[in-house]
Design an enzyme around this catalytic site. Structure first.
Site, PDB file in Angstrom:
ATOM      1  N   GLU A   1      56.126  46.910  29.183  1.00 61.35           N
ATOM      2  CA  GLU A   1      56.080  45.680  29.977  1.00 61.35           C
ATOM      3  C   GLU A   1      57.033  45.748  31.177  1.00 61.35           C
ATOM      4  O   GLU A   1      57.025  44.874  32.031  1.00 61.35           O
ATOM      5  CB  GLU A   1      56.399  44.457  29.095  1.00 61.35           C
ATOM      6  CG  GLU A   1      57.781  44.411  28.477  1.00 61.35           C
ATOM      7  CD  GLU A   1      57.923  45.234  27.186  1.00 61.35           C
ATOM      8  OE1 GLU A   1      57.241  46.275  27.039  1.00 61.35           O
ATOM      9  OE2 GLU A   1      58.748  44.837  26.346  1.00 61.35           O
TER      10      GLU A   1
ATOM     11  N   LYS B   1      48.645  50.092  25.423  1.00 61.82           N
ATOM     12  CA  LYS B   1      49.628  49.006  25.581  1.00 61.82           C
ATOM     13  C   LYS B   1      50.849  49.634  26.263  1.00 61.82           C
ATOM     14  O   LYS B   1      51.706  50.220  25.609  1.00 61.82           O
ATOM     15  CB  LYS B   1      49.984  48.448  24.196  1.00 61.82           C
ATOM     16  CG  LYS B   1      50.518  47.028  24.163  1.00 61.82           C
ATOM     17  CD  LYS B   1      51.788  46.787  24.936  1.00 61.82           C
ATOM     18  CE  LYS B   1      53.051  47.356  24.350  1.00 61.82           C
ATOM     19  NZ  LYS B   1      54.206  47.281  25.284  1.00 61.82           N
TER      20      LYS B   1
ATOM     21  N   CYS C   1      63.336  61.653  28.237  1.00 57.87           N
ATOM     22  CA  CYS C   1      63.621  62.011  26.848  1.00 57.87           C
ATOM     23  C   CYS C   1      63.988  63.492  26.733  1.00 57.87           C
ATOM     24  O   CYS C   1      64.503  63.918  25.717  1.00 57.87           O
ATOM     25  CB  CYS C   1      62.435  61.707  25.957  1.00 57.87           C
ATOM     26  SG  CYS C   1      61.067  62.800  26.262  1.00 57.87           S
TER      27      CYS C   1
HETATM   28  P1  NAD Z   1      61.148  51.207  23.678  1.00 56.74           P
HETATM   29  O1  NAD Z   1      61.184  51.745  22.302  1.00 56.74           O
HETATM   30  O2  NAD Z   1      62.011  50.050  24.014  1.00 56.74           O
HETATM   31  O3  NAD Z   1      59.651  50.749  24.056  1.00 56.74           O
HETATM   32  C1  NAD Z   1      58.546  51.582  23.839  1.00 56.74           C
HETATM   33  C2  NAD Z   1      57.308  50.722  23.601  1.00 56.74           C
HETATM   34  O4  NAD Z   1      57.521  49.941  22.420  1.00 56.74           O
HETATM   35  C3  NAD Z   1      57.014  49.755  24.730  1.00 56.74           C
HETATM   36  O5  NAD Z   1      55.632  49.714  24.954  1.00 56.74           O
HETATM   37  C4  NAD Z   1      57.534  48.425  24.188  1.00 56.74           C
HETATM   38  O6  NAD Z   1      56.828  47.320  24.681  1.00 56.74           O
HETATM   39  C5  NAD Z   1      57.332  48.566  22.696  1.00 56.74           C
HETATM   40  N1  NAD Z   1      58.333  47.800  21.932  1.00 56.74           N
HETATM   41  C6  NAD Z   1      59.587  47.440  22.322  1.00 56.74           C
HETATM   42  N2  NAD Z   1      60.199  46.760  21.342  1.00 56.74           N
HETATM   43  C7  NAD Z   1      59.330  46.681  20.311  1.00 56.74           C
HETATM   44  C8  NAD Z   1      59.403  46.088  19.003  1.00 56.74           C
HETATM   45  N3  NAD Z   1      60.492  45.451  18.579  1.00 56.74           N
HETATM   46  N4  NAD Z   1      58.335  46.237  18.200  1.00 56.74           N
HETATM   47  C9  NAD Z   1      57.234  46.873  18.610  1.00 56.74           C
HETATM   48  N5  NAD Z   1      57.120  47.440  19.838  1.00 56.74           N
HETATM   49  C10 NAD Z   1      58.150  47.343  20.679  1.00 56.74           C
HETATM   50  O7  NAD Z   1      61.406  52.443  24.657  1.00 56.74           O
HETATM   51  P2  NAD Z   1      61.638  52.423  26.224  1.00 56.74           P
HETATM   52  O8  NAD Z   1      62.979  51.839  26.512  1.00 56.74           O
HETATM   53  O9  NAD Z   1      60.463  51.847  26.908  1.00 56.74           O
HETATM   54  O10 NAD Z   1      61.644  53.984  26.541  1.00 56.74           O
HETATM   55  C11 NAD Z   1      62.784  54.796  26.430  1.00 56.74           C
HETATM   56  C12 NAD Z   1      62.838  55.492  25.092  1.00 56.74           C
HETATM   57  O11 NAD Z   1      61.664  56.281  24.912  1.00 56.74           O
HETATM   58  C13 NAD Z   1      64.002  56.466  24.974  1.00 56.74           C
HETATM   59  O12 NAD Z   1      64.537  56.359  23.688  1.00 56.74           O
HETATM   60  C14 NAD Z   1      63.348  57.818  25.181  1.00 56.74           C
HETATM   61  O13 NAD Z   1      64.038  58.894  24.603  1.00 56.74           O
HETATM   62  C15 NAD Z   1      62.036  57.612  24.516  1.00 56.74           C
HETATM   63  N6  NAD Z   1      61.036  58.564  24.972  1.00 56.74           N
HETATM   64  C16 NAD Z   1      60.667  59.543  24.098  1.00 56.74           C
HETATM   65  C17 NAD Z   1      59.748  60.483  24.482  1.00 56.74           C
HETATM   66  C18 NAD Z   1      59.326  61.556  23.524  1.00 56.74           C
HETATM   67  O14 NAD Z   1      58.283  62.154  23.738  1.00 56.74           O
HETATM   68  N7  NAD Z   1      60.079  61.846  22.488  1.00 56.74           N
HETATM   69  C19 NAD Z   1      59.177  60.435  25.761  1.00 56.74           C
HETATM   70  C20 NAD Z   1      59.570  59.401  26.627  1.00 56.74           C
HETATM   71  C21 NAD Z   1      60.501  58.475  26.205  1.00 56.74           C
END
Ligand code: NAD
Length: 497
Positions: A177, A174, A282
């Protein structure tokens, strides 16, 4: 007309049926590029059922056959890498070379997964007791799922599914989006590489889809990468449902600049690590800790470099591209406004830039704060944009203490020429990934990636040996053959002789 994207399930592109969609933009131009369908609970159920049907066949193929599929998948991704990088950049906004580099980092995990026959080798003990042998093996879990963030739409999915699929699992992905087109394409390439349909299904969605995956008892493990609040939520809900969950969260990565550091090299490192990919990594460095008297020289050399950063559309291959969405741009700009209110010194202000011909893109120049305090929200919270904060620490001990006390513990680094200080730092700091004169210490595919504290929840890290452990369960067999079976029943616990 705006393109309507599809899911990729059972080896076919499938239109969404929920009636819900989310817009996908080209951040370089602001163009409303596509609509992505958001799956309903029943569509997730169908995707999981399709993967479950493929599982017994895939799990029983030999590891070498699965490795050959991985070799072919790697070849196909490499053959198409220019178009894939352009597709990625058109929805994420990364500049082309960076988009391509991020795909290559994903391919490296596929290369690791090509070694699966070796990685799955079990252990064997001959004659643990007279005539008794014992061996262990690693078995796939079944259907497993991955939920991935917008910032690495190729690399993070490949971290997960390359290892999971090579281990014999079927994978439901998944993706974010915000930039789903590339991950959908990876589903097609996996089938073209010879994986049976259903081994990699890609289904788009939002919270509804994530919840359905977390609640479906047929999904045995969930790997999540994204922001910390969602990682915590996914971990809690998935484990409450009895699943294996690894959930990587957000970050605030510090780089210590010691007074003896080669300041030009430290500045080069900070520019790349702070502003590459517009800070949407990240492992980006978002805090530079100037230790001892290092602050003034650091700022003198850093500020002109930040002012000189070239911002442009992804195709122009500038130093950095736009931010991913208008909403995210507004959030990052809001943090810069907040920093000024909180009393930090905004030395370089990149908030308001406009690029001729790209006035609707989501651009922002590099921002640089000096004299940031550890009580400020711009220090405590993840900004995830091209904003670097400089904090001054009188001593090494105060600097490491600052890193240790921070909520996040993803990555950190130290620039110094003193081996004892570097060793003390890497040995003691409360962070999962540490660089010594390396600003972004992302472990290579054959090691494992993961932070500490609020940057990761769950026991196993991504890819490398930890990935193989996460996606398999151990079975241990104790066997003997008729000649060594002694007559008579044993009522007390057997001890081997
Ligand atoms: P996000 O948390 O908004 O989204 C991540 C995933 O979760 C997406 O697939 C999204 O559709 C889903 N999602 C969003 N809201 C949700 C909800 N309320 N309930 C369930 N699922 C939900 O993150 P993002 O903005 O796409 O990515 C950036 C973030 O990811 C930053 O915080 C970054 O630090 C982190 N990140 C961490 C790593 C790591 O390995 N630690 C690597 C890459 C990115």
């Amino acid at each position: 007309m705006t393109e309507q994207l599809k899911h990729y399930i059972g080896g076919q592109y499938v239109a969404g049926t929920s009636g819900r969609f989310s817009p996908v933009y080209n951040p370089s131009t602001g163009e409303h590029k596509a609509e992505v369908p958001l799956a309903s609970e029943s569509e997730i159920g169908d995707a999981v059922a399709d993967s479950l049907a493929a599982f017994p066949g895939w799990a029983s193929t030999s590891p070498i056959t699965r490795a050959r599929v991985m070799f072919k998948f790697k070849q196909l991704v490499e053959e198409n890498i220019e178009e894939l990088a352009a597709l990625l950049a058109s929805e994420h906004g990364k500049v082309h070379s960076d988009a391509k580099g991020s795909i290559i980092r994903g391919i490296e995990v596929v290369e690791f997964a090509c070694g699966i026959p070796h990685l799955l080798k079990g252990e064997y003990s001959d004659n643990v007791s007279t005539g008794v042998d014992m061996y262990s093996m690693r078995k796939p879990l079944g259907v497993v799922a991955g939920i991935t963030p917008f910032n690495f739409p190729a690399m993070v999915p490949m971290w997960m599914f390359a290892v999971a699929i090579a281990c014999g699992n079927c994978f439901v992905l998944k993706p974010s989006e915000k930039d789903p087109s590339l991950p959908i394409k990876l589903g097609e390439l996996m089938v073209a590489a010879g994986a049976p349909p259903g081994v990699l299904n890609v289904i788009n969605g939002d919270k509804v889809a994530v919840d359905a995956l977390l609640d479906d008892p047929r999904v045995k493990a969930v790997s999540f990468v994204g922001s910390t609040p969602i990682a915590k939520y996914v971990y809690a809900r998935g484990t409450a449902n009895g699943k294996r969950v690894q959930a990587m969260g957000g970050a605030k990565n510090h780089m210590l600049v010691m007074p003896d550091a080669d300041m030009d090299k430290a500045v080069d490192a900070l520019i790349g690590a702070g502003y590459g990919s517009a800070g949407e990594r990240c492992m980006a460095i978002s805090v530079a800790v100037a230790v001892g008297g290092a602050g003034d020289e650091l700022m003198e050399k850093l500020a002109p470099r930040v002012r000189a950063l070239k911002v442009g559309p992804s195709a122009a291959d500038a130093d950095m591209g736009p931010l991913v969405t208008a909403e995210h741009l507004a959030k990052v700009r809001g943090y810069v406004d907040l920093g000024i209110e909180e009393g930090a010194d905004l030395v370089v202000d990149g908030r308001d830039i406009s690029l001729q011909g790209y006035e609707n893109g989501y651009y922002m120049g590099g921002c640089l704060f000096d004299n940031v305090g550890t009580d400020m929200r711009i220090y405590k919270e993840e900004i995830f944009g091209p904003v670097l904060s400089v904090v001054r620490a009188p001593t090494f001990n105060e600097a490491i203490d600052m890193v240790d006390k921070h909520e996040f513990g993803n990555g950190t680094s130290i620039f110094t020429q003193n081996g004892d200080i570097a060793r003390a730092f890497s040995d003691n700091v409360e962070v999962g990934m540490v660089g010594v004169n390396v600003p972004i210490p992302v472990p290579l595919a054959f090691h494992s990636f993961g932070g500490w504290k609020a940057s990761a929840f769950g026991d196993h890290n991504q890819h490398g040996p930890e990935g193989v452990r996460f996606y398999t369960k151990v079975k241990t067999v104790t066997s003997r053959w008729p000649n060594s079976i002694k007559a008579g029943a044993e009522f007390s616990i057997p001890t081997f002789k």
